[in-house]
Enzyme design. Structure first.
Site, short mmCIF file in Angstrom:
data_model
loop_
_atom_site.label_atom_id
_atom_site.label_comp_id
_atom_site.label_asym_id
_atom_site.label_seq_id
_atom_site.Cartn_x
_atom_site.Cartn_y
_atom_site.Cartn_z
N GLU A 175 0.81 -1.22 0.00
CA GLU A 175 0.00 0.00 0.00
C GLU A 175 0.84 1.26 0.00
O GLU A 175 0.52 2.23 -0.69
CB GLU A 175 -0.96 0.00 1.19
CG GLU A 175 -2.12 -0.99 1.08
CD GLU A 175 -1.71 -2.43 1.33
OE1 GLU A 175 -0.58 -2.66 1.82
OE2 GLU A 175 -2.51 -3.34 1.04
N HIS A 185 -11.84 -5.47 7.98
CA HIS A 185 -12.56 -5.13 6.75
C HIS A 185 -13.79 -4.28 7.07
O HIS A 185 -14.63 -4.09 6.20
CB HIS A 185 -13.01 -6.39 6.01
CG HIS A 185 -11.91 -7.18 5.38
ND1 HIS A 185 -10.95 -7.81 6.11
CD2 HIS A 185 -11.62 -7.43 4.08
CE1 HIS A 185 -10.11 -8.45 5.29
NE2 HIS A 185 -10.49 -8.23 4.05
C1 LIG Z 1 -2.07 -5.23 3.97
C2 LIG Z 1 -3.07 -5.95 3.17
N1 LIG Z 1 -3.35 -5.55 1.92
C3 LIG Z 1 -4.27 -6.19 1.17
C4 LIG Z 1 -4.96 -7.25 1.69
C5 LIG Z 1 -6.00 -7.99 0.85
N2 LIG Z 1 -5.48 -9.32 0.53
C6 LIG Z 1 -5.78 -10.40 1.25
S1 LIG Z 1 -4.94 -11.75 0.77
C7 LIG Z 1 -4.19 -10.91 -0.49
C8 LIG Z 1 -3.23 -11.62 -1.37
C9 LIG Z 1 -2.18 -12.32 -0.61
O1 LIG Z 1 -1.32 -12.98 -1.49
P1 LIG Z 1 -0.19 -13.94 -0.94
O2 LIG Z 1 0.65 -13.21 0.04
O3 LIG Z 1 0.48 -14.54 -2.10
O4 LIG Z 1 -0.98 -15.05 -0.10
P2 LIG Z 1 -2.04 -16.09 -0.67
O5 LIG Z 1 -3.37 -15.42 -0.64
O6 LIG Z 1 -1.64 -16.50 -2.02
O7 LIG Z 1 -1.99 -17.21 0.32
C10 LIG Z 1 -4.59 -9.59 -0.49
C11 LIG Z 1 -4.13 -8.59 -1.46
C12 LIG Z 1 -4.67 -7.63 3.01
N3 LIG Z 1 -5.31 -8.64 3.62
N4 LIG Z 1 -3.73 -6.98 3.72
#
Ligand SMILES: Cc1ncc(C[n+]2csc(CCOP(=O)(O)OP(=O)(O)O)c2C)c(N)n1
Ligand SMILES: Cc1ncc(C[n+]2csc(CCOP(=O)(O)OP(=O)(O)O)c2C)c(N)n1
Ligand SMILES: [Mg+2]
Ligand SMILES: [Mg+2]
Lengths: 325, 367, 325, 367
Positions: free
Chosen positions: C60, C129
């Site tokens: 972010e 959220h």
């Molecule tokens: C700081 C933050 N930004 C955005 C989100 C929304 N979000 C939840 S999971 C995700 C993707 C995470 O990707 P990854 O780290 O590869 O984990 P995966 O979901 O593949 O297990 C996002 C963008 C969040 N939870 N926290």
């Protein structure tokens, strides 16, 4: 009893906490060998070692996030942010975690920790070194926000904050660090978090202030006394949770209130005070609650910072004006 | 020496022991006791069944959003298998298998997913942090927990999980840097499942591997086939031992794949095709492990069928119990939302609580 | 004229801005191929390309810091935070830079940009959220804070925000994304940033709300009308800078005000409204200004989130109570 | 291939051309036009004189805190020398030499340091961002500026500066990652001056070099003797060319030393000794460059003396002018503090401005 400046009193409170409880640890940028850029931790690494007075890399989220982990695992971290202006790098750790851990785990985990940070204008510092944004923390449930107004209180409040079972933001008015000394008692007289202090009793109006504006409010009260006006002065000490009782009791008595802070006005701490007084003492009010605050701009670069800060004269004038209504 | 070498950075290798077909590289095969092999298999299979059940519950509207683990069972169990009870688990939000391995109760997982704060019910003696939604923020907690452990002279270690997407966050960077420079006993397990919601790894970073990011922190980075339980187990052992004995953190990249939706709020058909997923179906971590175990004579189809049935019945029973608990909670009052904000109630909370109690009566009377 | 949900209206505003001005760029996590996790940017990458509808890595501060740079170099970025709960990762970029660039450079540089983020409870989402922390942004000088309450306004306000020469935080009440449709005109009727909207005229009291609480306030007003009580309802639309004039004018007429928001109460937006009304309409007030808000806790996990949110009945009851004073 | 190499990470080399004694490695010596050599020397020497003067002004209480550059002149000028006027400079807070190279006026630098907002006076056509106090935050702005440039199809590049300490911040990580994955024309110049206030590099990170941090982002990392203007020039040229022609960012580590206090609020005797500093005195970037230029017959002691005198007079004159400007500003009103918060004044600002104007009168009348 020792004559100490506020920064020395802050140092003393940390020294005592370190000596008392092995779980206490200080961490932050330059807190170790350097003794802190304001010398708040001076001499502590020598006496308590580098593992307990921990120099960290240059990363605020890292410091706060680490402190959360330490607190979850039985320690009592006291983290320093070099200036409140750099605490925003750690905002997510504070909002997402520091403020929530106890609540979201129904008390299973807690994060007893203190985040110390110098705030406020008046020391001719660079950009980003002068703002007061205590309202951010005050608005965040799960945090406590404490602001001392002098050496004795700084020592006692920081002692209370470190021993508190919950996270406390300890906002230090840097303009007062070396502004005056006080006789700090050998053994701290405890001050409870969540309590305000009536530093001057009066019947004509209530001045509410904290931090670096408290001495100015007191001076304004003295000046008012010269006019035969008896101002009651309240030092909030804890901004959140507010000691509503003390405030309301005073305003019910005086019927008039002036709130003083250096933070910009809109959506600041003064607004909440207005709202509480409005809610609980409306029919005792003879005049609208006044706010004497910083303007809704950024604190100007230091050549003009005193123009931004409420002056004693301005507090006095506004108090007089409140009395004419 | 005008242009002299200062630091040789080495090579990122990819470790694989049990291939897609279930064939094992004998030279690399670890010596894992049979009971442990079976326990790991059980945990993986249970994790899969649990996940499937949870997906159904979600589709039926009985619980809210969650992050399925399908395809990532080996990465989680192969790593968590090395934890002692006194070690710490600091999960992200996609480690249900690891959490169950550590003792999390289905009922609590479901209660949480159904929107009840009561679901975050970690036993007093468990050294497990709750799941963590803000991506990468937990990694710093892991570092802090490890610092405290080391400070007290204990030899427990901390294992923390994160995704490939998480490696882009500043907190990832700060956590690895702090852990490296302070010599903290942390194992960072990256489940590189190729996706962060809709973002494929190639758009997440220009680095070819996640493991090489360890170079930035002067710490070891390992890369393994994350769908190969034996490879994960071997690499995680190396990392855990190093953390425990030398207080050196490791970044362990498990190359795996998110077979399911990101969360149940997600629609992957918008950004990936069956062609993307198909190759990974053949790489399933459970079926290849079962081939291996069958070859070793440790399981057969009948055992497997029996296990699935046992799991199904247990899950049915667990959901029953969860539902009863939900009914109980719904019948009770929700005053608990005011609890545990601070260790003590301050006047404004007491006041708001009293007000809320009155409102509850009024709102209920009103229907 | 098209019947659109609010999320479709948000999409429309961005589509129009992209079509009108090459300098406009959208960026954020999953805004491209996926069309945004709430589908706010659906279909835009197809029509405007990946360079203008930019999928970013998961960071972010990166998104906001990049947007600052883009804005400094002639672009008009519209950055999406997936949830307001993750905007804190970028807090330092917002406080340190977004809010300050014009002021600190005496106007030499400016950062015309919009930061869109869904906020608030009511959609049965996970932890982090559901909170509403608009007060943080409102308290920060140099930012503008806009919150729409339905499709027509969302389109018009977002259009204004993107064209604004200064940074605007566009806080989207996610509970309203698909709550109802409105006939959104083919050509946007412009709404000025900094203006509130009197959505219902009345003489007995003033209800002030915004975002997802606005429809509830309107419903409460309807219910009050059933009792013969004429409530005036103000939709703030812009939280900062506040349209004080509209508010004061209304309260001077009605003598009573109830402020409604879902954010936790203390140090929230409601406090500032109390303070302004207290300051500018004190002698017209027949009763203290009431705050009907979220409690001073975190929004509970979703099974109980409706308990946290001000209900229509609660707004109605509080309004009635204000009238008995 | 059970354990196969995925990525060979190479080696971090250290480039040095002009050694401490001023001896040059002929094989590596770049072909820089003489006028350019002299211009660079002039800028370094002027930077040094400016710095010394500023330190005096600060000690006399005429200006506030600032960050001296002593010892880092080569790193700044060797890098900035490659910028075209249409390229962008995105400084941190310790690049006064680079800023002056780009056209910043002494008067503005001093006005800023004396606490006047008017000091941030960047000409309309200059592509220079103002100095940036919050560590590492500027690196993301550099990435964004570069994106816009690339988006419009221009071939300008962005050069941004940061310290060794800055590499610990999340923003550093995010900036390098974004720049890498989006192929942005940015050169990240790290002035690794060994200290972040009191923190030595070894406590900042476990990585042996800063350059190797580039590996995490799949981008090139270079390391040079930052006190060697020729080495900096060569490496920066490589980085700038790559940014301009290939849109690939580079992390360029200039190994140098902070010879002075961190800022004038700092007392380095608390954390480092003369023994730490002594070896670096011999590595001064200016004196070795002068040896080189003398050997080339481009300067002599007389020229140098003359230059110093010219600078001294000019600086005296500039300070004179600054003082006059300060007097002028002090005599005027400070209403400007309300200006330019937004493009337009909103009612609350207008109201507060009017109030402030009244207060000014009252406070002044009161003395
Ligand atoms: C700081 C933050 N930004 C955005 C989100 C929304 N979000 C939840 S999971 C995700 C993707 C995470 O990707 P990854 O780290 O590869 O984990 P995966 O979901 O593949 O297990 C996002 C963008 C969040 N939870 N926290
Ligand atoms: C975010 C942030 N945290 C802390 C500070 C205080 N501070 C100013 S300079 C500095 C050290 C910077 O070290 P480095 O990046 O190596 O740059 P150098 O000062 O050596 O040029 C610190 C901690 C700051 N300005 N910003
Ligand atoms: Mg992933
Ligand atoms: Mg440095």
């Amino acid at each position: 009893m020792a004559e100490l400046t506020m920064i020395q009193a802050v140092n003393l409170a940390m020294r005592e906490a370190l000596a008392e409880d092995d779980a206490v640890i200080l961490l932050g940028q330059d807190v170790g060998v350097d003794g802190g850029i304001f010398r708040a931790t001076q001499g502590l690494i020598e006496d308590f070692g580098a593992a307990r007075v921990l120099d960290t890399p240059l990363a605020e989220a890292g410091i706060i996030g680490m402190a959360v982990g330490m607190a979850l695992n039985g320690m009592k971290p006291v983290a320093e942010m070099q200036f409140s202006g750099f605490s925003y790098q750690a905002f997510h750790q504070i909002e997402n975690h520091v403020a929530r851990f106890r609540w979201r785990t129904n008390g299973r985990f807690s994060v007893p920790m203190v985040i110390r940070m110098p705030y406020g204008a008046g020391v001719r510092a660079l950009e980003h070194h002068s703002e007061s944004r205590e309202a951010y923390w005050a608005h965040t449930p799960g945090l406590k926000l404490v602001i001392p107004s002098g050496p004795i209180k700084a020592r006692a409040l920081l002692a209370a904050a470190i021993r508190d079972p919950d996270p406390v933001i300890f906002y230090e008015p840097k303009a007062l660090y070396r502004a005056f000394k006080e006789d700090v008692p050998d053994v701290a007289e405890p001050i409870k978090i969540g309590k305000a202090d009536v530093v001057r009793v009066g019947k004509d109006l209530t001045l509410i202030a904290y931090g670096a504006m408290l001495p100015r409010a007191v001076d304004a009260a003295t000046k008012l006394a010269g006019d035969g006006i008896e101002a009651e002065v309240i030092d909030l000490m804890t901004i959140s949770p507010l000691d509503e009782e003390t405030i309301i009791q005073s305003v019910k008595k005086t019927g008039r209130a002036v709130v003083v802070h250096e933070a910009s006005r809109s959506f600041g701490v003064g607004a909440e005070l207005c709202a509480r007084i409005n809610d609980k003492a409306f029919f005792h009010l003879e005049a609208p609650v006044k706010r004497v605050t910083g303007y809704d701009i950024h604190p100007p670069f230091f050549a003009r910072e005193q123009h931004y800060l409420p002056s004693v004269l301005r507090i006095y004038d506004e108090a007089r004006e409140t009395l004419t209504i | 020496m005008p242009r002299h070498a200062v630091e040789r950075l080495g090579t990122v290798t990819h470790l694989s022991i049990l291939d897609e077909t279930g064939a094992v590289d004998k030279a690399l095969e670890p010596d894992i006791p049979e009971t442990d092999l079976l326990e790991m298999h059980r945990a993986m299979l249970y994790g899969r069944c649990f996940d499937e059940r949870m997906l159904k519950l979600q589709r039926q509207g009985r619980i809210g959003t969650f992050a399925p683990i399908k395809g990532q069972e080996a990465a989680q169990i192969g790593a968590a298998a090395h934890l002692r009870p006194s070690d710490w688990l600091v999960p992200s939000f996609r480690e249900i298998a690891a959490q169950i391995w550590r003792g999390a109760k289905p009922r609590d997982i479901w209660l949480f997913a159904a929107g009840y704060n009561e679901g975050v019910a970690i036993p007093e003696d468990a050294r497990d942090l709750p799941l963590c939604v803000p991506v990468a923020t937990q990694l710093l907690h892991a570092a802090g927990v490890a610092y405290a452990t080391k400070y007290r002279g204990e030899d427990d270690i901390v294992m923390t999980f994160h995704g490939d997407g998480a490696t882009s966050e500043g907190d990832f960077h700060e956590a690895l840097n702090f852990s490296g420079v302070l010599d903290l006993p942390v194992v960072f397990v990256c489940q590189n499942n190729q996706w962060a919601i809709s973002l494929p790894l190639a758009k997440q970073t220009r680095s070819k591997t996640i493991a090489q990011k360890a170079v930035a922190y002067g710490i070891p980075g390992l890369r393994v086939d994350g769908n190969d339980i034996l490879a994960v187990w071997v690499a995680a052992k190396e990392a855990v031992d190093r953390a425990r004995n030398e207080q050196i953190p490791t970044l362990l990249e498990c190359v795996t794949y998110r077979m399911e939706v990101h969360t149940t709020a997600d629609d992957p058909t918008r950004y990936r095709t069956e062609d993307d997923v198909a190759p990974w179906r053949k790489r399933d971590p459970i079926s290849r492990f079962e081939t291996y175990l069958k070859a070793k004579g440790l399981i057969d189809d009948k055992t497997l069928k029996g296990m699935r049935e046992t799991f199904r019945d247990a899950l049915k029973h667990d959901w029953q119990e969860t539902q009863e608990r939900i009914e109980e909670l719904d019948a009770g009052d929700p005053m608990g939302i005011f609890d545990a904000l601070y260790a003590q109630d301050y006047p404004h909370i007491t006041e708001q609580k009293a007000y809320f109690r009155e409102r509850l009566k009024r709102e209920r009377a009103h229907g």
